[in-house]
Design a protein around this motif. Structure first.
Motif, PDB file in Angstrom:
ATOM      1  N   THR A 128      -0.271   5.077   6.428  1.00 10.74           N
ATOM      2  CA  THR A 128       0.272   3.733   6.244  1.00 10.74           C
ATOM      3  C   THR A 128       1.508   3.499   7.101  1.00 10.74           C
ATOM      4  N   ASN A 134       0.828  -1.208   0.000  1.00  5.05           N
ATOM      5  CA  ASN A 134       0.000   0.000   0.000  1.00  5.05           C
ATOM      6  C   ASN A 134       0.861   1.255   0.000  1.00  5.05           C
ATOM      7  N   LEU A 160      -6.707  -1.325   5.496  1.00  2.00           N
ATOM      8  CA  LEU A 160      -6.260  -0.793   4.208  1.00  2.00           C
ATOM      9  C   LEU A 160      -7.369   0.013   3.533  1.00  2.00           C
ATOM     10  N   SER A 183       1.092   4.208  -2.909  1.00  2.00           N
ATOM     11  CA  SER A 183       0.979   5.641  -2.611  1.00  2.00           C
ATOM     12  C   SER A 183       2.192   6.405  -3.132  1.00  2.00           C
ATOM     13  N   SER A 186      -2.206   9.080   2.496  1.00  2.00           N
ATOM     14  CA  SER A 186      -2.179   7.622   2.511  1.00  2.00           C
ATOM     15  C   SER A 186      -0.817   7.106   2.988  1.00  2.00           C
ATOM     16  N   TRP A 237      -7.500   4.416   2.613  1.00  2.00           N
ATOM     17  CA  TRP A 237      -7.825   5.100   1.370  1.00  2.00           C
ATOM     18  C   TRP A 237      -9.110   5.914   1.493  1.00  2.00           C
TER      19      TRP A 237
END
Length: 385
Positions: free
Chosen positions: A135, A86, A166, A90, A131, A170
């Motif tokens: 994260t 992820n 996750l 990003s 993001s 977003w």
């Protein structure tokens, strides 16, 4: 001398309009604004080379890291690898939305034009930055659970909860971008002039062009500062607890856990580099509040009543703007190095395809050598017969 001759074509302070440049000669307003931001033309090729190299490096390291993780069946189920994928996504979005536009502006020697792409760049850049921030915060929490609560790790962080985390990352990031875009249109109306006063559609540039919407500025600064503070607190809590547990493990042996100390220092330094763009943006917001403006353009010195005075960006504004352009590319370049190269399993996953290719190559050379030896043996037998 060339920059001085070009700057003479721009009459920045006219009687009819004291906020926009009056253009004469071959330069339009975008070219004049670019000269005010980058008066030293000799630094432009060097800056272009730096940004191009960083862009290529970002695509290369992120692409290789993502390819290695996706191909590895052993790591596909691990939560830290899911968060890392992820983060890589990003970073790639951030690189795509920022680097080509900035490099194009530098090559054309013009500031960013206010168009649909400006909205796309602002929306995508905001979503990817938030993001990435959320994260890496979740990755710190995941490491804390893995080290300090290893027994309950799989019970706490299930696959369903991982997918929800996750998705929430977003949803939160896109929601922040959407609200920012809506609040931008609460100003007094954007200017007719299409040329912006920056090489990137960053928040200050967008807010200035849209008429200084107060609601957008307050929301952006509040949410950005709170998110940054939350990330720092979670990171400090997680790694402090991990270091304490590692230190307590060796206290009975009267030793110091040097490895744990180096690991904490390393990740703290990398966190500083990852958060450097947000720190610069927070500093920029503080400077604008002190100076009483959120615009890139400000009077650089005193006498506003003299018609010959030039209205140009302040030195602090230009430095912060250019620093932000460069440092925005730093996190996508260092994230794979931090989270991949420091983990033995991920390193093995990345090196596995190269090792397999090497084994196949060696095996192929052996087969060819055996075939050549057999041909020589058969040839010798035929000659002997």
């Amino acid at each position: 001398m060339e920059a001085q001759n070009l700057s003479e074509q721009c009459d920045w302070f006219s009687e009819e309009n004291r906020t926009e440049p009056r253009v004469s000669g071959q330069l339009d307003s975008a070219g004049c604004l670019f000269l005010s931001i980058m008066p030293n033309g000799g630094a432009i090729p060097a800056l272009i080379c730096i940004l191009v190299l960083m862009t290529i490096f970002s695509f290369l390291v992120n692409g290789v890291a993502l390819f290695g993780i996706v191909r590895s069946e052993d790591l596909s189920w691990e939560p830290r690898c899911a968060f890392l994928k992820n983060l890589i996504l990003s970073d790639l979005m951030q690189t795509v939305s920022i680097c080509p536009a900035v490099i194009h502006s530098l090559v054309q020697r013009r500031t960013m034009e206010f168009s649909t792409w400006c909205y796309v760049q602002y929306f995508t850049g905001t979503a990817s930055i938030f993001s990435s921030l959320v994260t890496i915060t979740c990755m710190a929490l995941e490491r804390y659970l893995y080290v300090c609560h290893a027994i309950h790790y799989l019970v706490i962080l299930t696959q369903a909860r991982l997918r929800h985390a996750l998705s929430l990352i977003w949803v939160f990031s896109i929601s922040i971008s959407t609200v920012n875009m809506v609040l931008l249109h609460t100003g007094q109306g954007h200017k007719v002039e299409r040329a912006t006063k920056g090489l990137l559609c960053e928040p200050d540039v967008m807010e200035q062009h849209m008429g200084f919407p107060r609601a957008s500025a307050v929301f952006r600064k509040l949410v950005g500062s709170c998110s940054l503070l939350l990330c720092l607190l979670v990171y400090a809590f997680s790694y402090t607890r991990m270091y304490r547990d590692a230190r307590n493990a060796v206290i009975p042996f009267n030793r110091v856990n040097t490895t744990a100390r180096k690991t904490v220092l390393f990740h703290s330094g990398m966190l500083f580099l990852q958060l450097l763009p947000l720190l610069i943006k927070t500093t920029s917001d503080a400077v604008w509040e002190v100076e009483g403006t959120v615009a890139m353009m400000a009077l650089s010195s005193g006498d506003q009543g003299t018609s010959g005075t030039m209205m140009s960006p302040s030195t602090t504004a230009v430095q912060l703007h250019m620093s932000l352009l460069v440092t925005l590319i730093v996190p996508p370049c260092i994230n794979p190095l931090v989270y991949v190269l420091k983990t033995a399993e991920l390193r093995r996953a990345l090196l596995r395809p190269f090792r397999q290719w090497k084994r196949k190559r060696v095996a192929g050379l052996r087969v060819m050598e055996e075939m050549r030896v057999r041909e020589v043996v058969h040839l010798n037998r035929d000659q002997a017969g």
